[in-house]
Design a protein around this motif. Structure first.
Motif, PDB file in Angstrom:
ATOM      1  N   LEU A   8      45.683  57.383 116.075  1.00 46.52           N
ATOM      2  CA  LEU A   8      46.908  57.515 115.364  1.00 46.52           C
ATOM      3  C   LEU A   8      47.987  57.433 116.575  1.00 46.52           C
ATOM      4  O   LEU A   8      48.902  56.864 116.085  1.00 46.52           O
ATOM      5  CB  LEU A   8      46.895  59.023 114.580  1.00 46.52           C
ATOM      6  N   ASN A   9      47.562  57.871 117.546  1.00 45.05           N
ATOM      7  CA  ASN A   9      48.604  57.902 118.544  1.00 45.05           C
ATOM      8  C   ASN A   9      48.644  56.442 119.118  1.00 45.05           C
ATOM      9  O   ASN A   9      50.056  56.106 119.657  1.00 45.05           O
ATOM     10  CB  ASN A   9      48.128  58.840 119.930  1.00 45.05           C
ATOM     11  N   ILE A  10      47.800  55.650 119.036  1.00 46.28           N
ATOM     12  CA  ILE A  10      47.858  54.055 119.582  1.00 46.28           C
ATOM     13  C   ILE A  10      48.933  53.441 118.531  1.00 46.28           C
ATOM     14  O   ILE A  10      49.659  52.838 118.738  1.00 46.28           O
ATOM     15  CB  ILE A  10      46.668  53.435 119.779  1.00 46.28           C
ATOM     16  N   ALA A  11      48.801  54.071 117.286  1.00 44.72           N
ATOM     17  CA  ALA A  11      49.323  53.489 116.015  1.00 44.72           C
ATOM     18  C   ALA A  11      51.151  53.796 116.383  1.00 44.72           C
ATOM     19  O   ALA A  11      51.603  52.926 116.201  1.00 44.72           O
ATOM     20  CB  ALA A  11      49.197  53.946 114.543  1.00 44.72           C
ATOM     21  N   ARG A  12      51.267  55.116 116.755  1.00 46.24           N
ATOM     22  CA  ARG A  12      52.686  55.529 117.304  1.00 46.24           C
ATOM     23  C   ARG A  12      52.991  54.674 118.308  1.00 46.24           C
ATOM     24  O   ARG A  12      54.499  54.198 118.273  1.00 46.24           O
ATOM     25  CB  ARG A  12      52.648  57.146 117.287  1.00 46.24           C
ATOM     26  N   LEU A  13      52.415  54.436 119.391  1.00 48.56           N
ATOM     27  CA  LEU A  13      53.063  53.733 120.523  1.00 48.56           C
ATOM     28  C   LEU A  13      53.342  52.306 120.213  1.00 48.56           C
ATOM     29  O   LEU A  13      54.134  51.733 120.644  1.00 48.56           O
ATOM     30  CB  LEU A  13      51.704  53.775 121.695  1.00 48.56           C
ATOM     31  N   TYR A  14      52.373  51.731 119.197  1.00 48.89           N
ATOM     32  CA  TYR A  14      52.703  50.490 119.059  1.00 48.89           C
ATOM     33  C   TYR A  14      54.079  50.364 117.934  1.00 48.89           C
ATOM     34  O   TYR A  14      55.053  49.490 118.263  1.00 48.89           O
ATOM     35  CB  TYR A  14      51.497  49.906 118.165  1.00 48.89           C
ATOM     36  N   ALA A  15      54.113  51.250 117.143  1.00 51.27           N
ATOM     37  CA  ALA A  15      55.343  51.389 116.171  1.00 51.27           C
ATOM     38  C   ALA A  15      56.764  51.554 117.232  1.00 51.27           C
ATOM     39  O   ALA A  15      57.600  50.946 116.519  1.00 51.27           O
ATOM     40  CB  ALA A  15      55.367  52.435 115.187  1.00 51.27           C
ATOM     41  N   SER A  16      56.513  52.514 118.159  1.00 52.45           N
ATOM     42  CA  SER A  16      57.799  52.505 119.022  1.00 52.45           C
ATOM     43  C   SER A  16      58.086  51.412 119.813  1.00 52.45           C
ATOM     44  O   SER A  16      59.144  51.235 120.508  1.00 52.45           O
ATOM     45  CB  SER A  16      57.240  53.868 119.945  1.00 52.45           C
ATOM     46  N   SER A  17      57.271  50.349 119.625  1.00 58.75           N
ATOM     47  CA  SER A  17      57.450  49.187 120.678  1.00 58.75           C
ATOM     48  C   SER A  17      57.806  47.770 119.982  1.00 58.75           C
ATOM     49  O   SER A  17      58.047  46.881 120.533  1.00 58.75           O
ATOM     50  CB  SER A  17      56.014  48.801 121.294  1.00 58.75           C
ATOM     51  N   VAL A  18      57.955  47.951 118.524  1.00 59.38           N
ATOM     52  CA  VAL A  18      58.152  46.743 118.120  1.00 59.38           C
ATOM     53  C   VAL A  18      59.218  45.984 118.152  1.00 59.38           C
ATOM     54  O   VAL A  18      59.235  44.605 118.489  1.00 59.38           O
ATOM     55  CB  VAL A  18      58.112  46.839 116.247  1.00 59.38           C
ATOM     56  N   ASN A  19      60.276  46.579 118.815  1.00 55.41           N
ATOM     57  CA  ASN A  19      61.674  45.740 118.986  1.00 55.41           C
ATOM     58  C   ASN A  19      61.503  44.857 120.550  1.00 55.41           C
ATOM     59  O   ASN A  19      62.269  44.129 120.782  1.00 55.41           O
ATOM     60  CB  ASN A  19      62.791  46.637 119.383  1.00 55.41           C
ATOM     61  N   GLN A  20      60.086  45.394 121.323  1.00 61.11           N
ATOM     62  CA  GLN A  20      59.978  44.528 122.596  1.00 61.11           C
ATOM     63  C   GLN A  20      58.889  43.760 122.165  1.00 61.11           C
ATOM     64  O   GLN A  20      58.868  42.723 123.552  1.00 61.11           O
ATOM     65  CB  GLN A  20      59.304  45.625 123.388  1.00 61.11           C
ATOM     66  N   CYS A  21      58.619  43.502 120.997  1.00 58.29           N
ATOM     67  CA  CYS A  21      57.385  42.569 120.872  1.00 58.29           C
ATOM     68  C   CYS A  21      57.604  41.155 120.049  1.00 58.29           C
ATOM     69  O   CYS A  21      56.522  41.079 119.375  1.00 58.29           O
ATOM     70  CB  CYS A  21      56.155  43.296 120.269  1.00 58.29           C
ATOM     71  N   GLY A  22      58.687  40.844 119.858  1.00 56.70           N
ATOM     72  CA  GLY A  22      58.947  39.560 119.221  1.00 56.70           C
ATOM     73  C   GLY A  22      60.065  38.755 119.493  1.00 56.70           C
ATOM     74  O   GLY A  22      61.004  39.373 120.233  1.00 56.70           O
ATOM     75  N   ASN A  23      60.121  37.685 119.101  1.00 59.87           N
ATOM     76  CA  ASN A  23      61.419  36.800 119.588  1.00 59.87           C
ATOM     77  C   ASN A  23      62.566  36.870 118.356  1.00 59.87           C
ATOM     78  O   ASN A  23      63.678  36.411 118.549  1.00 59.87           O
ATOM     79  CB  ASN A  23      60.849  35.496 119.539  1.00 59.87           C
ATOM     80  N   ASP A  24      62.075  37.133 117.172  1.00 59.70           N
ATOM     81  CA  ASP A  24      63.050  37.246 116.132  1.00 59.70           C
ATOM     82  C   ASP A  24      62.584  38.558 115.328  1.00 59.70           C
ATOM     83  O   ASP A  24      61.775  39.177 115.504  1.00 59.70           O
ATOM     84  CB  ASP A  24      63.088  36.171 115.270  1.00 59.70           C
ATOM     85  N   GLU A  25      63.643  38.668 114.266  1.00 59.60           N
ATOM     86  CA  GLU A  25      63.301  40.072 113.382  1.00 59.60           C
ATOM     87  C   GLU A  25      61.985  40.173 112.782  1.00 59.60           C
ATOM     88  O   GLU A  25      61.104  40.977 112.627  1.00 59.60           O
ATOM     89  CB  GLU A  25      64.266  39.976 112.436  1.00 59.60           C
ATOM     90  N   PHE A  26      61.655  38.849 112.273  1.00 53.85           N
ATOM     91  CA  PHE A  26      60.133  38.894 111.683  1.00 53.85           C
ATOM     92  C   PHE A  26      59.083  39.219 112.576  1.00 53.85           C
ATOM     93  O   PHE A  26      58.403  39.993 112.140  1.00 53.85           O
ATOM     94  CB  PHE A  26      59.831  37.439 110.924  1.00 53.85           C
ATOM     95  N   SER A  27      58.941  38.589 113.556  1.00 53.11           N
ATOM     96  CA  SER A  27      57.947  38.724 114.684  1.00 53.11           C
ATOM     97  C   SER A  27      58.012  40.162 115.169  1.00 53.11           C
ATOM     98  O   SER A  27      56.833  40.816 115.500  1.00 53.11           O
ATOM     99  CB  SER A  27      57.824  37.547 115.816  1.00 53.11           C
ATOM    100  N   LYS A  28      59.309  40.723 115.497  1.00 52.03           N
ATOM    101  CA  LYS A  28      59.161  42.013 115.854  1.00 52.03           C
ATOM    102  C   LYS A  28      58.773  42.972 114.599  1.00 52.03           C
ATOM    103  O   LYS A  28      57.905  43.816 115.045  1.00 52.03           O
ATOM    104  CB  LYS A  28      60.680  42.576 116.149  1.00 52.03           C
ATOM    105  N   ARG A  29      59.089  42.893 113.506  1.00 47.39           N
ATOM    106  CA  ARG A  29      58.501  43.685 112.639  1.00 47.39           C
ATOM    107  C   ARG A  29      57.198  43.739 112.172  1.00 47.39           C
ATOM    108  O   ARG A  29      56.505  44.523 111.622  1.00 47.39           O
ATOM    109  CB  ARG A  29      59.551  43.611 111.265  1.00 47.39           C
ATOM    110  N   ALA A  30      56.563  42.437 112.494  1.00 47.91           N
ATOM    111  CA  ALA A  30      55.125  42.233 112.281  1.00 47.91           C
ATOM    112  C   ALA A  30      54.448  43.086 113.291  1.00 47.91           C
ATOM    113  O   ALA A  30      53.107  43.178 112.925  1.00 47.91           O
ATOM    114  CB  ALA A  30      54.720  40.611 112.743  1.00 47.91           C
ATOM    115  N   GLY A  31      54.839  43.453 114.288  1.00 48.10           N
ATOM    116  CA  GLY A  31      54.172  44.690 115.088  1.00 48.10           C
ATOM    117  C   GLY A  31      53.743  45.956 114.192  1.00 48.10           C
ATOM    118  O   GLY A  31      52.811  46.574 114.531  1.00 48.10           O
ATOM    119  N   TYR A  32      54.562  46.156 113.217  1.00 46.57           N
ATOM    120  CA  TYR A  32      54.278  47.363 112.303  1.00 46.57           C
ATOM    121  C   TYR A  32      52.948  47.161 111.600  1.00 46.57           C
ATOM    122  O   TYR A  32      52.185  47.982 111.254  1.00 46.57           O
ATOM    123  CB  TYR A  32      55.249  47.609 111.282  1.00 46.57           C
ATOM    124  N   TRP A  33      52.441  45.757 111.261  1.00 50.30           N
ATOM    125  CA  TRP A  33      51.007  45.446 110.825  1.00 50.30           C
ATOM    126  C   TRP A  33      49.788  46.005 111.642  1.00 50.30           C
ATOM    127  O   TRP A  33      48.979  46.533 111.296  1.00 50.30           O
ATOM    128  CB  TRP A  33      50.933  44.046 110.523  1.00 50.30           C
TER     129      TRP A  33
END
Length: 457
Positions: free
Chosen positions: A369-394
């Motif tokens: 659960l904590n790893i999930a929260r770490l990932y969710a807090s980092s989505v804006n750093q993990c993509g080149n566009d809006e789609f790939s950033k939001r894909a981090g939520y998966w």
């Protein structure tokens, strides 16, 4: 003389025959009573129960086990619940007195205490005393999470009342004792769960007995999470850095050679986030000199990390992890290291230690659960566009889903978290407009690394 001896022998034989007959009568009555209790013919069974308690009180623990069913049903369906609860309490007391070898005293005393609290029987002090007897005389079998919490809740009430002689240091000590008990029960249940998880992972179907064992473990794991959390919420009101530091400072000199007191004091300051105070450093150094442990080395690692001495911090952390050999305890230690790193914003380090914690304790859902929260807090750093950033939520949802799968106490929060992340992730129309059909891999170009697979929406 011969005649006298003959009469004596005949008399003894008659007594023996009578005793045997009584024992047989008791067994017959018990069998009939058990059948009625199993069939839920509680009216007839209660009459038989009263006769058996009078004539055959030591016949079997089954007498009291089936009797418990009767009185619990009476509480559930009757109008005078308090009176029925009092009858149940007397049954429990009779069980302790009449079949002690077949009775887990701590468990039964816990049930008595809980019935007294739930149905407002006796004074607060008399309720507390029953739990205290269970805690002191048979701690191994005093395991019910609700009873353990009620034990502390009563003590907390005695402290806040201010007229029972309970001081803050007494309350903190009781809290630490019960925290240790909850932890030991969690460890025991985690070992049970992990054995069953390993068996299922190996492709072996669980037996009906193992499934029941798993269900009981799941229920108690969830209950421990709830009641230990409730206990923490109670003590949080009076246990702050502002109250703890002066209290421990006052008692420090008198306890310099008391390793248990030192460990509990250091642990409480660490848990409350008071670990930057000079007293914490003194406590840690004292306990490490007296009785080095995995925890004392972990504390020292944190102290040297704050000083900026990374090499020494890492050395103490290595010592800490090598000293702890029990996998469940090691998992808890790794979880604490990870959580400290998470609070400091060291996301990669936090994930590393959370994953190591799960390796040692596969049912530790909080790590996922904590790893999930770490990932969710980092989505804006993990993509080149809006789609790939939001894909981090998966990816975050994937981790949260695992948390609920391995830890039943987190099933509800894990489910809510998954739903929240899936709402933030690309929608079905977003996926369609990108030309994806599901199954494609999208790289996560940030600290998370790897990739996430487009789900079949």
């Amino acid at each position: 003389m011969k005649k006298t001896i003959t009469l004596l022998v005949a008399g003894l034989f008659a007594v023996t025959s009578f005793t045997t007959l009584n024992a047989q009568d008791c067994k017959t009555k018990l069998s009939l009573f058990a059948e009625n209790a199993k069939a839920k013919n509680y009216g007839e069974a209660e009459t038989q129960l009263n006769e058996l308690r009078k004539d055959c009180p030591t016949i079997s623990s089954a007498l009291y086990a089936y009797g418990e069913r009767i009185y619990k049903n009476k509480i559930k369906t009757g109008t005078d619940k308090k009176a029925a609860a009092e009858e149940l309490i007397q049954l429990y007391k009779d069980r302790i007195a009449n079949v002690p070898a077949k009775t887990k005293k701590g468990d039964i005393l816990g049930k008595i205490g809980t019935a007294m609290v739930d149905y407002k029987i006796g004074s607060v002090k008399s309720q507390y005393d029953v739990f205290d007897q269970a805690f002191k005389e048979d701690l191994a079998n005093f395991t019910n999470p609700k009873s353990l919490y009620q034990y502390f809740e009563l003590y907390y009430g005695m402290y806040t009342a201010g007229n029972q002689g309970v001081q803050l240091e007494d309350l903190i000590q009781k809290f630490e004792e019960l925290t240790e008990k909850f932890e030991s029960e969690s460890e025991r249940l985690a070992k049970t769960k992990n054995e069953l998880i390993a068996k299922k992972d190996a492709g072996t179907e669980l037996t009906s007995k193992e499934k029941r064992k798993e269900k009981i473990a799941d229920t108690n794991i969830k209950a421990i999470a709830i009641f230990s959390g409730n206990m923490e919420s109670l003590v949080e009101k009076v246990s702050t850095c502002e109250t703890l530091i002066p209290l421990f400072r006052k008692n420090f000199d008198a306890n310099r050679s008391n390793s248990l007191w030192l460990k509990r004091a250091a642990g409480r300051l660490d848990a409350k986030g008071c670990d930057e105070d000079p007293l914490f450093v003194e406590l840690v150094e004292a306990v490490d000199a007296l009785e080095p442990s995995a925890n004392s080395k972990r504390y020292l690692s944190g102290i040297y990390e704050r000083k900026g001495d990374v090499a020494k911090a890492e050395e103490y952390l290595r010592q800490s992890l090598s000293m702890e050999t029990d996998p469940i305890k090691k998992a808890r230690l790794l979880y604490k290291v990870a959580t400290k790193a998470k609070k400091r914003g060291q996301k990669g380090k936090a994930r590393k230690y959370y994953l190591e914690a799960v390796k040692n304790n596969p049912s530790l859902g909080g790590a996922y659960l904590n790893i999930a929260r770490l990932y969710a807090s980092s989505v804006n750093q993990c993509g080149n566009d809006e789609f790939s950033k939001r894909a981090g939520y998966w990816k975050a949802a994937e981790m949260a889903r695992k948390a609920g799968q391995v830890d039943p106490s987190l099933k509800s929060i894990a489910s809510r978290t998954v739903n929240s992340y899936m709402k933030s992730a690309p929608s079905k129309s977003d996926v369609f407009s990108k030309g994806y059909k599901g199954g494609e891999s999208i790289p996560l170009n940030c600290w998370i690394g790897g990739s996430v697979r487009v789900p079949n929406l």
